[in-house]
Each structure stands twice: as structure tokens, then as C-alpha cells.
Design a protein around this motif. Structure first.
Motif, PDB file in Angstrom:
ATOM      1  N   LEU A 196     -40.621  47.093  17.838  1.00 13.66           N
ATOM      2  CA  LEU A 196     -40.295  46.492  18.134  1.00 13.66           C
ATOM      3  C   LEU A 196     -40.435  45.041  19.034  1.00 13.66           C
ATOM      4  CD1 LEU A 196     -37.756  44.539  17.326  1.00 13.66           C
ATOM      5  CD2 LEU A 196     -36.317  45.232  18.645  1.00 13.66           C
ATOM      6  N   GLN A 197     -41.218  44.645  18.924  1.00 15.85           N
ATOM      7  CA  GLN A 197     -42.040  43.649  19.794  1.00 15.85           C
ATOM      8  C   GLN A 197     -40.815  41.949  20.430  1.00 15.85           C
ATOM      9  OE1 GLN A 197     -45.982  43.686  19.763  1.00 15.85           O
ATOM     10  NE2 GLN A 197     -46.180  45.769  19.430  1.00 15.85           N
ATOM     11  N   TYR A 198     -40.678  41.284  21.508  1.00 10.94           N
ATOM     12  CA  TYR A 198     -40.718  40.243  21.525  1.00 10.94           C
ATOM     13  C   TYR A 198     -41.292  39.378  22.184  1.00 10.94           C
ATOM     14  CZ  TYR A 198     -40.211  41.374  27.027  1.00 10.94           C
ATOM     15  OH  TYR A 198     -39.795  41.818  28.135  1.00 10.94           O
ATOM     16  N   LEU A 199     -41.099  37.933  21.566  1.00 13.03           N
ATOM     17  CA  LEU A 199     -42.775  36.892  22.732  1.00 13.03           C
ATOM     18  C   LEU A 199     -41.527  36.273  24.043  1.00 13.03           C
ATOM     19  CD1 LEU A 199     -44.840  36.219  21.536  1.00 13.03           C
ATOM     20  CD2 LEU A 199     -43.242  33.710  20.476  1.00 13.03           C
ATOM     21  N   ARG A 200     -42.683  36.883  24.933  1.00 10.79           N
ATOM     22  CA  ARG A 200     -42.738  35.493  26.542  1.00 10.79           C
ATOM     23  C   ARG A 200     -44.075  35.255  26.568  1.00 10.79           C
ATOM     24  NH1 ARG A 200     -40.070  39.456  31.306  1.00 10.79           N
ATOM     25  NH2 ARG A 200     -38.496  39.187  29.450  1.00 10.79           N
ATOM     26  N   ASP A 201     -43.501  33.886  27.357  1.00 13.68           N
ATOM     27  CA  ASP A 201     -44.822  33.455  27.494  1.00 13.68           C
ATOM     28  C   ASP A 201     -46.110  33.691  26.827  1.00 13.68           C
ATOM     29  OD1 ASP A 201     -43.589  32.310  29.795  1.00 13.68           O
ATOM     30  OD2 ASP A 201     -44.024  34.020  30.639  1.00 13.68           O
ATOM     31  N   GLY A 202     -46.226  33.480  25.369  1.00 17.61           N
ATOM     32  CA  GLY A 202     -47.415  33.417  24.247  1.00 17.61           C
ATOM     33  C   GLY A 202     -47.830  34.949  24.205  1.00 17.61           C
ATOM     34  N   THR A 203     -47.269  35.892  24.782  1.00 17.97           N
ATOM     35  CA  THR A 203     -46.929  37.099  24.991  1.00 17.97           C
ATOM     36  C   THR A 203     -46.206  38.622  24.036  1.00 17.97           C
ATOM     37  OG1 THR A 203     -48.955  37.168  26.715  1.00 17.97           O
ATOM     38  CG2 THR A 203     -48.048  39.460  25.519  1.00 17.97           C
ATOM     39  N   TRP A 204     -46.917  39.307  22.843  1.00 18.12           N
ATOM     40  CA  TRP A 204     -45.818  39.969  22.241  1.00 18.12           C
ATOM     41  C   TRP A 204     -46.096  41.251  23.330  1.00 18.12           C
ATOM     42  CZ3 TRP A 204     -42.576  38.380  18.919  1.00 18.12           C
ATOM     43  CH2 TRP A 204     -42.434  37.349  18.234  1.00 18.12           C
ATOM     44  N   ARG A 205     -44.592  41.724  23.171  1.00 15.67           N
ATOM     45  CA  ARG A 205     -43.902  42.557  24.737  1.00 15.67           C
ATOM     46  C   ARG A 205     -43.679  43.758  24.064  1.00 15.67           C
ATOM     47  NH1 ARG A 205     -45.551  40.601  29.807  1.00 15.67           N
ATOM     48  NH2 ARG A 205     -45.673  38.472  29.486  1.00 15.67           N
ATOM     49  N   HIS A 206     -43.592  45.088  23.856  1.00 17.46           N
ATOM     50  CA  HIS A 206     -43.091  45.881  23.151  1.00 17.46           C
ATOM     51  C   HIS A 206     -41.954  46.851  23.800  1.00 17.46           C
ATOM     52  CE1 HIS A 206     -41.485  50.280  21.021  1.00 17.46           C
ATOM     53  NE2 HIS A 206     -41.642  50.400  23.198  1.00 17.46           N
ATOM     54  N   THR A 207     -40.437  46.626  23.665  1.00 13.88           N
ATOM     55  CA  THR A 207     -38.984  46.679  23.739  1.00 13.88           C
ATOM     56  C   THR A 207     -38.588  47.836  23.427  1.00 13.88           C
ATOM     57  OG1 THR A 207     -37.314  45.398  24.383  1.00 13.88           O
ATOM     58  CG2 THR A 207     -38.144  45.140  22.285  1.00 13.88           C
ATOM     59  N   CYS A 208     -38.349  47.942  22.197  1.00 13.98           N
ATOM     60  CA  CYS A 208     -37.922  48.899  21.844  1.00 13.98           C
ATOM     61  C   CYS A 208     -38.752  49.599  20.482  1.00 13.98           C
ATOM     62  CB  CYS A 208     -36.788  49.099  21.171  1.00 13.98           C
ATOM     63  SG  CYS A 208     -35.396  48.746  22.636  1.00 13.98           S
ATOM     64  N   GLY A 209     -37.929  51.047  20.525  1.00 13.44           N
ATOM     65  CA  GLY A 209     -38.743  51.733  18.689  1.00 13.44           C
ATOM     66  C   GLY A 209     -37.805  51.915  17.704  1.00 13.44           C
ATOM     67  N   GLY A 210     -37.831  52.233  16.393  1.00 11.46           N
ATOM     68  CA  GLY A 210     -37.214  52.299  15.369  1.00 11.46           C
ATOM     69  C   GLY A 210     -38.369  52.410  14.756  1.00 11.46           C
ATOM     70  N   THR A 211     -37.095  52.516  12.576  1.00 13.78           N
ATOM     71  CA  THR A 211     -37.504  53.662  11.875  1.00 13.78           C
ATOM     72  C   THR A 211     -37.722  52.710  10.652  1.00 13.78           C
ATOM     73  OG1 THR A 211     -36.695  55.709  12.158  1.00 13.78           O
ATOM     74  CG2 THR A 211     -37.172  55.399  10.731  1.00 13.78           C
ATOM     75  N   LEU A 212     -38.978  52.647  10.178  1.00 21.65           N
ATOM     76  CA  LEU A 212     -38.752  51.879   8.474  1.00 21.65           C
ATOM     77  C   LEU A 212     -38.309  52.703   7.569  1.00 21.65           C
ATOM     78  CD1 LEU A 212     -40.199  49.190   7.616  1.00 21.65           C
ATOM     79  CD2 LEU A 212     -42.522  50.793   6.585  1.00 21.65           C
ATOM     80  N   ILE A 213     -36.844  52.167   6.912  1.00 17.74           N
ATOM     81  CA  ILE A 213     -35.995  53.169   6.164  1.00 17.74           C
ATOM     82  C   ILE A 213     -36.257  52.419   4.417  1.00 17.74           C
ATOM     83  CG2 ILE A 213     -34.660  54.233   7.826  1.00 17.74           C
ATOM     84  CD1 ILE A 213     -32.705  51.721   7.219  1.00 17.74           C
ATOM     85  N   THR A 214     -37.112  51.132   4.304  1.00 15.97           N
ATOM     86  CA  THR A 214     -37.385  50.916   3.049  1.00 15.97           C
ATOM     87  C   THR A 214     -38.332  50.019   3.436  1.00 15.97           C
ATOM     88  OG1 THR A 214     -36.100  48.245   3.029  1.00 15.97           O
ATOM     89  CG2 THR A 214     -34.691  50.786   2.468  1.00 15.97           C
TER      90      THR A 214
END
Length: 468
Positions: free
Chosen positions: A49-67
Motif C-alpha cells: 500500500l503506497q501513498y503519494l508525496r511530492d510526486g513520489t509513491w512511498r510504501h507505507t503498509c502491506g496488505g492481502t489481496l482477497i478478491t
């Protein structure tokens, strides 16, 4: 369902043959903190899971694809001020165009309505992707364990993620809806692993996601007797008996009401949902109405039985109850189960907490959700609900009132859905069927949602099923 941004994704995925089976088997000797790199794509349901800051995507958390369109993560990972994307099929986060990886925008984020950031309770959230992803060798869905599943002491599991490489135990901070793993001072999850899965292998060899990384010790990522605490996924599999009653118009099917599976070939719903001029089907095991989810079924209807005392011109008279017989019995699975009904005559106490679930409108005259919603409603006893400032003589003793706080309620499209209350033994019972609400609005103060009281009709339900 009105007035709530909720997590009600608890019926999304059961452990089907298509989940939890990586093309590239993992090296089960590896670890996270104190561990090694994972074999590329050996945990293909893990996302970044990534968020956008100053034009760059940064990893913040993991997660699980369930569908193919939903991701399970931790509520504490979500910040409503941030813009997110989900990276799938990733191994090396530094390689933007990694072979087999894709990036998806986010459509909607559902945080559990009881998420408490102070005590870290109910740390669970669902992310709906902007569009479904194509499953492949590098992108697969993870399995979810059956409702209530508890792992025994010392059961081996594996936590995965891109986290940092850095009083005894937890005492009262840990609740039954959580799961602890680790605590040996050597191996643990760490910052950046939040929301990631705790993977445990089932007897059939498939991998199930039993936990979501929630929190650890402020003293360090691998502190002795401070195991990583996970949200226990199996504690949130509550509403797997909810169905969608749909009618046919030309060549398309449309959701009209909810219902409850009470036998493998019978559905309980409201009488006002039924029209003798329409053709119906029942969709079971579904979370997203727009998605043909694995494990869901659409079954034709062979018979409609409306209570003989129901009068569509006088809803306040009560008897707003019906049974729908399926054309063929369904096989019960982790995604499709029958509901428990309360003993005949059961009356819930004032302020008894219950949950209403459904795909009804999100506000008065508003849009209808694609994803199953849930809302917590407190029961309003008959003595209160029948007061003139509430519903007055409109309410009968064969009904149940719940809500009326002006915030959360059922709404149009929730008709027929269950009011779920938890018994002292932990099992959920269906105490009500959504019957009617106020013409002033779906969440009008002192106009709680009114339900048909199921415990008043146990004999009728049993008789109909026995005779048909």
C-alpha cells in the motif's frame, strides 16, 4: 445502509481451490526481522500500500489481496488525507516496472466502524481497487480462514512484508479479536509491515491469512515476550448468511431486498419484498454485487410463501415476513452458511447491541453501495418505541425497534435484511427482518428502524418449511 463507513467485507473469500496456492512455493525457513529475502512471488497475495508525496509513491503498509478487487489491511494504515495506490505482484519495491507487477488506484476504503486508534481495537480495513486485477502467477488471492478459527499454541506461521530490518507479554491490551505470534526476541514484524498478512498453512497445503499486522512493542521490533499482535481475521467472518434477493427486468437482474439463509434451500425475508408478478433469484456468498466472486452462487426460486395475515395496505399490522424456497439446495461452505434463529418468544433488552447488514442506500435518496454494509444499532424496547414521540401505536409487540439516534439506520434496499444479535455463547442469531422506517428520512431521530421480530414467528417458519 445509512450513516456509516464500515468494514463489512467479512464474507469476501473462503479458502477455495483458487486461493492460497502460490505458483512459486515459499522457502518456509525464511523470516522478517532476523530473516531473509523471500523467494520472488512466493507470497503472491501480498501487496504494497503506497501513498503519494511530492510526486513520489512511498510504501507505507502491506496488505492481502482477497478478491480480484479487494485488499485486506490494517485500519491504522489509513489516513483520509492521503492518496493511495496498491502495488501488486511486487518483489523489489525499488523496481517500478518489475515484470509481473501492476499498480491499481483505489476506489473506496472501508475502515471498521469500531476501529479505536487509542486502544488499537478492530484494526482492520478493506480497500476496493479502482478496477479488478487480472490474476496471474505473480498475483493471486489469499485464503481467509473459517469464522471463529483459532490457532493452537506454537502453530507455525509466516509474516511477510517490506518492513524495517531492526511488563511480560501484553496483558490486558490484547483482546480475543487479536492474535499474537513471535516474542522470542529474534523474529518479528517491524515498521512498514503493518497491514501485512500472517500466513499459516492448512492441512490441505493451501495458505490461509489468519492475521493482519496491527502493532508491536515501542521498545523494539523483536522485544522478548512482546510478540507481534495481529488482527485475527476469523473474528470478522460474521455475516456469511446474508443473501441478495434479485428480480429480473428484461435480461438483467436487479437487487431489491436482502434476506437470510435459514436452511440449505430456504431464505427468510420480508413479505413486502415479494411481488407475484416478478421473477426472482437469490444470490448467496456475495460481498460485492457487481463482481462474480469465487464461491458465490445465483439460484432460481421455486416457491414464495408470504405470511397469510400480511396486508400490503397496512404495514403497521405486522406479519411482514416471507420464506423463499430455492429451486435446489445449496452446498454450505465457508462463504455460505445458514443463520441461527433465536428461541421462540425471545425479547431483546433495551440498548442490546445488534448489527444490521445490507446493500441499502447510503443516505436518504442517495446512492446504493456495491459492497455489503453493516451498522451497529441499539435495540429500543417496546415500552419506549411505542411512545407517541417515537412510533406510537404503529409499532406492535411482534416487531423490534433498533436505532433512532439520527446517525445510523437501515434504508431503502435494506428491506428483508437481518438484524443480527450475539447470544451469550458467542453465536449470532437473526432477531429481526427489516420492515419499515420513517417517511421523514432513513435516519430520523426517534424513528428507529422497525423489524419483524423473528422470535414471534418461529412456529410459522418451522411449519412452512415442514409442509413445503
Amino acid at each position: 445502509m445509512l450513516g456509516i463507513t464500515v468494514l463489512a467485507a467479512t464474507i469476501i473469500v473462503a479458502c477455495a481451490s483458487s486461493c492460497g496456492d502460490p505458483t512459486f512455493p515459499p522457502n518456509v525457513a525464511t523470516r522478517v526481522v532476523g530473516g531473509d529475502d523471500a523467494i520472488p512471488h512466493s507470497w503472491p497475495w501480498q501487496i504494497s500500500l503506497q501513498y503519494l508525496r511530492d510526486g513520489t509513491w512511498r510504501h507505507t503498509c502491506g496488505g492481502t489481496l482477497i478478491t480480484n478487487s479487494h485488499v485486506l489491511t490494517a485500519a491504522h494504515c489509513i489516513n483520509k488525507t492521503l492518496t493511495y495506490r496498491v502495488a501488486l505482484g511486487k518483489n523489489d519495491l525499488t523496481v517500478e516496472n518489475e515484470e509481473g507487477s501492476v499498480y491499481s488506484g483505489v476506489d473506496t476504503i472501508y475502515v471498521h466502524e469500531k476501529w479505536n486508534p487509542l486502544f488499537v481495537w478492530n484494526d482492520i480495513a478493506i480497500i476496493k481497487l479502482a478496477e479488478p486485477v487480472e490474476l496471474s502467477d505473480t498475483i493471486k488471492v489469499g485464503c481467509i480462514p473459517e469464522e471463529g478459527a483459532l490457532l493452537p499454541q506454537n502453530y507455525p506461521c509466516y509474516v511477510t512484508g517490506w518492513g524495517g530490518l531492526l511488563l511480560d507479554y501484553w496483558f490486558i491490551k490484547v483482546r480475543k479479536t487479536m492474535l499474537c505470534a513471535g516474542g522470542d526476541g529474534v523474529i518479528s514484524a517491524c515498521n512498514g509491515d503493518s497491514g501485512g498478512p500472517l500466513n499459516c498453512q492448512a492441512e490441505d497445503g493451501s495458505w490461509q491469512v489468519h492475521g493482519i499486522v496491527s502493532f508491536g512493542s515501542p521498545k523494539g521490533c523483536n522485544t522478548v515476550k512482546k510478540p507481534v499482535v495481529f488482527t485475527r481475521v476469523s473474528a470478522y467472518n460474521e455475516w456469511i448468511n446474508e443473501v441478495s434477493l434479485q428480480y429480473q427486468s428484461f435480461s438483467s437482474w436487479y437487487h431489491t431486498c436482502g434476506g437470510t439463509l435459514v436452511a440449505n434451500n430456504w431464505v427468510l425475508t420480508a413479505a413486502h419484498c415479494i411481488s407475484s408478478t416478478k421473477t426472482y433469484r437469490v444470490v448467496l456468498g456475495r460481498h460485492s454485487l457487481s463482481t462474480s466472486e469465487s464461491g458465490s452462487l445465483a439460484v432460481k426460486v421455486s416457491k414464495l410463501v408470504v405470511h397469510e395475515k400480511w396486508n400490503s395496505n397496512n404495514v403497521a399490522n405486522g406479519y411482514d415476513i416471507a420464506l423463499v424456497k430455492l429451486a435446489s439446495p445449496v452446498t454450505l461452505t465457508s462463504k455460505i452458511q445458514t443463520a441461527c434463529l433465536p428461541p421462540a418468544g425471545t425479547i431483546l433488552a433495551n440498548n442490546y447491541p445488534c448489527y444490521v447488514t445490507g446493500w441499502g442506500r447510503l443516505q436518504t435518496n442517495g446512492a446504493s453501495p456495491d459492497v455489503l454494509q453493516q451498522g451497529r444499532l441499539l435495540v429500543v424496547d417496546y415500552a419506549t418505541c411505542s411512545k407517541s414521540a417515537w412510533w406510537g401505536s404503529t409499532v406492535k409487540t411482534s416487531m423490534v425497534c433498533a436505532g433512532g439516534d439520527g446517525v445510523t439506520s437501515s434504508c431503502n434496499g435494506d428491506s428483508g435484511v437481518p438484524l443480527n444479535g450475539q447470544a451469550s455463547n458467542g453465536r449470532w442469531q437473526v432477531h429481526g427482518i427489516v420492515s419499515f422506517g420513517s417517511s421523514l428520512g432513513c435516519n430520523y431521530p426517534r424513528k428507529p428502524s422497525v423489524f419483524t421480530r423473528v422470535s414471534a414467528f418461529i412456529d410459522w417458519i418451522n411449519t412452512v418449511i415442514e409442509r413445503n
